[in-house]
Design a protein around this motif. Structure first.
Motif, PDB file in Angstrom:
ATOM      1  N   ASN A  71       0.657  -1.348  -0.103  1.00 56.87           N
ATOM      2  CA  ASN A  71      -0.081   0.212   0.416  1.00 56.87           C
ATOM      3  C   ASN A  71       0.321   1.315   0.526  1.00 56.87           C
ATOM      4  O   ASN A  71       0.275   2.616   0.192  1.00 56.87           O
ATOM      5  N   ASN A  72       1.909   1.608  -0.006  1.00 55.49           N
ATOM      6  CA  ASN A  72       2.764   2.459   0.111  1.00 55.49           C
ATOM      7  C   ASN A  72       4.374   2.400  -0.736  1.00 55.49           C
ATOM      8  O   ASN A  72       5.338   1.260  -0.445  1.00 55.49           O
ATOM      9  N   GLY A  73       5.008   3.439  -1.022  1.00 54.81           N
ATOM     10  CA  GLY A  73       6.339   3.216  -2.286  1.00 54.81           C
ATOM     11  C   GLY A  73       7.374   2.536  -0.749  1.00 54.81           C
ATOM     12  O   GLY A  73       8.173   1.687  -0.707  1.00 54.81           O
TER      13      GLY A  73
ATOM     14  N   ILE B  70       3.815  -2.228 -10.825  1.00 54.53           N
ATOM     15  CA  ILE B  70       2.456  -1.834 -11.240  1.00 54.53           C
ATOM     16  C   ILE B  70       2.287  -0.909  -9.710  1.00 54.53           C
ATOM     17  O   ILE B  70       1.826  -1.320  -9.392  1.00 54.53           O
ATOM     18  N   SER B  71       2.873   0.629  -9.913  1.00 55.81           N
ATOM     19  CA  SER B  71       2.533   1.148  -8.385  1.00 55.81           C
ATOM     20  C   SER B  71       1.343   2.437  -9.564  1.00 55.81           C
ATOM     21  O   SER B  71       1.257   2.719 -10.178  1.00 55.81           O
ATOM     22  N   ASP B  72       0.849   3.119  -8.336  1.00 57.55           N
ATOM     23  CA  ASP B  72      -0.076   3.738  -8.591  1.00 57.55           C
ATOM     24  C   ASP B  72       0.799   5.059  -8.092  1.00 57.55           C
ATOM     25  O   ASP B  72       2.090   5.002  -8.199  1.00 57.55           O
ATOM     26  N   ILE B  73       0.408   6.574  -8.972  1.00 59.84           N
ATOM     27  CA  ILE B  73       1.403   8.092  -8.385  1.00 59.84           C
ATOM     28  C   ILE B  73       0.815   8.246  -7.616  1.00 59.84           C
ATOM     29  O   ILE B  73       1.706   8.524  -6.048  1.00 59.84           O
ATOM     30  N   GLN B  74      -0.586   8.631  -7.139  1.00 63.69           N
ATOM     31  CA  GLN B  74      -0.695   9.542  -6.321  1.00 63.69           C
ATOM     32  C   GLN B  74       0.094   8.888  -4.823  1.00 63.69           C
ATOM     33  O   GLN B  74      -1.744   7.851  -4.661  1.00 63.69           O
ATOM     34  N   MET B  75       0.154   8.417  -4.319  1.00 58.97           N
ATOM     35  CA  MET B  75      -0.124   7.734  -2.709  1.00 58.97           C
ATOM     36  C   MET B  75       0.449   8.458  -1.866  1.00 58.97           C
ATOM     37  O   MET B  75       0.773   9.838  -1.416  1.00 58.97           O
TER      38      MET B  75
ATOM     39  N   THR C  43       2.440   7.810   1.697  1.00 56.86           N
ATOM     40  CA  THR C  43       3.799   7.881   2.591  1.00 56.86           C
ATOM     41  C   THR C  43       5.020   8.499   1.280  1.00 56.86           C
ATOM     42  O   THR C  43       5.457   8.943   1.332  1.00 56.86           O
ATOM     43  N   MET C  44       5.211   7.733  -0.260  1.00 54.49           N
ATOM     44  CA  MET C  44       5.179   7.884  -1.433  1.00 54.49           C
ATOM     45  C   MET C  44       4.900   7.682  -2.328  1.00 54.49           C
ATOM     46  O   MET C  44       4.528   6.959  -2.736  1.00 54.49           O
ATOM     47  N   ASP C  45       5.012   8.877  -3.359  1.00 53.28           N
ATOM     48  CA  ASP C  45       4.398   9.305  -4.094  1.00 53.28           C
ATOM     49  C   ASP C  45       4.901   8.332  -5.210  1.00 53.28           C
ATOM     50  O   ASP C  45       6.520   7.978  -5.200  1.00 53.28           O
ATOM     51  N   GLY C  46       4.505   7.560  -6.067  1.00 54.64           N
ATOM     52  CA  GLY C  46       5.124   7.013  -7.472  1.00 54.64           C
ATOM     53  C   GLY C  46       6.543   7.057  -7.821  1.00 54.64           C
ATOM     54  O   GLY C  46       7.090   6.639  -8.755  1.00 54.64           O
ATOM     55  N   TYR C  47       6.399   8.609  -8.363  1.00 52.62           N
ATOM     56  CA  TYR C  47       7.407   9.283  -8.500  1.00 52.62           C
ATOM     57  C   TYR C  47       8.811   9.396  -8.090  1.00 52.62           C
ATOM     58  O   TYR C  47       9.681   8.384  -8.855  1.00 52.62           O
ATOM     59  N   GLU C  48       8.391   9.144  -6.950  1.00 55.37           N
ATOM     60  CA  GLU C  48       9.043   9.358  -6.234  1.00 55.37           C
ATOM     61  C   GLU C  48      10.101   7.441  -5.384  1.00 55.37           C
ATOM     62  O   GLU C  48      10.815   6.849  -6.215  1.00 55.37           O
ATOM     63  N   PHE C  49       9.038   6.751  -5.853  1.00 60.53           N
ATOM     64  CA  PHE C  49       8.772   5.245  -5.596  1.00 60.53           C
ATOM     65  C   PHE C  49       9.723   5.103  -7.244  1.00 60.53           C
ATOM     66  O   PHE C  49      11.016   4.055  -7.468  1.00 60.53           O
ATOM     67  N   LEU C  50       9.122   5.676  -8.241  1.00 62.33           N
ATOM     68  CA  LEU C  50       9.631   5.003  -9.515  1.00 62.33           C
ATOM     69  C   LEU C  50      12.023   5.007  -9.819  1.00 62.33           C
ATOM     70  O   LEU C  50      12.201   4.864 -10.203  1.00 62.33           O
ATOM     71  N   THR C  51      11.910   6.859  -9.344  1.00 61.59           N
ATOM     72  CA  THR C  51      12.840   6.606  -9.233  1.00 61.59           C
ATOM     73  C   THR C  51      14.030   5.761  -8.172  1.00 61.59           C
ATOM     74  O   THR C  51      14.586   5.986  -8.885  1.00 61.59           O
ATOM     75  N   ASN C  52      13.466   5.883  -7.060  1.00 56.61           N
ATOM     76  CA  ASN C  52      14.388   4.923  -6.501  1.00 56.61           C
ATOM     77  C   ASN C  52      14.895   3.284  -6.610  1.00 56.61           C
ATOM     78  O   ASN C  52      15.079   2.681  -6.248  1.00 56.61           O
ATOM     79  N   LEU C  53      13.188   3.194  -7.428  1.00 56.23           N
ATOM     80  CA  LEU C  53      13.435   1.926  -8.463  1.00 56.23           C
ATOM     81  C   LEU C  53      14.388   1.628  -8.861  1.00 56.23           C
ATOM     82  O   LEU C  53      15.132   0.886  -9.259  1.00 56.23           O
TER      83      LEU C  53
END
Length: 128
Positions: free
Chosen positions: A32-34, A50-55, A57-67
């Motif tokens: 449920n969160n990045g 498969i990731s949502d963008i608007q979350m 704790t950590m939004d999808g942009y930040e998650f994708l950057t870390n990924l």
């Protein structure tokens, strides 16, 4: 062995919908969160995310950057989900390393095709 898909969305209903739809053919893990996803990725490598963008704790942009900054997940395909259909949102995701972008509410048939395209890129086309 089934391919493993990590689903990341803060809306439990979306996670359940994706699990229900995808679990027939794939092993599905929902978070449920990045931050939880990044911790899970420390010991696991999915075949697709498969990731949502608007979350929260950590939004999808930040998650994708870390990924993309991690060695083991640098090339893991990622489909982003969003309620926003603007071109600038898609472009931002593509620049951060997303393979595809799907707008909510999504068509399950389109999702299925995107999943197949990302999991089996060479053998995807029915007719050549």
């Amino acid at each position: 062995m089934k391919k493993k898909i990590l689903v990341l969305d803060d809306e439990v209903s979306i996670c359940l919908l994706l699990e229900n739809f995808l679990s027939k053919n794939y092993e599905v893990i929902s978070l449920n969160n990045g931050l939880d996803a990044l911790l899970w990725l420390d010991n696991n490598i999915p075949d697709l995310i498969i990731s949502d963008i608007q979350m929260e704790t950590m939004d999808g942009y930040e998650f994708l950057t870390n990924l993309r900054q991690r060695g083991f997940t640098k090339h893991t395909p990622c489909i982003m989900l969003s309620g926003k259909s603007e071109s600038k949102e898609r472009i931002k995701c593509y620049k951060l390393g997303a393979q595809d972008y799907l707008t909510k509410p999504f068509n399950p048939e389109e999702l299925e095709e995107l999943v197949k395209k990302n999991l089996f890129p060479i053998h995807y086309a029915i007719d050549w």
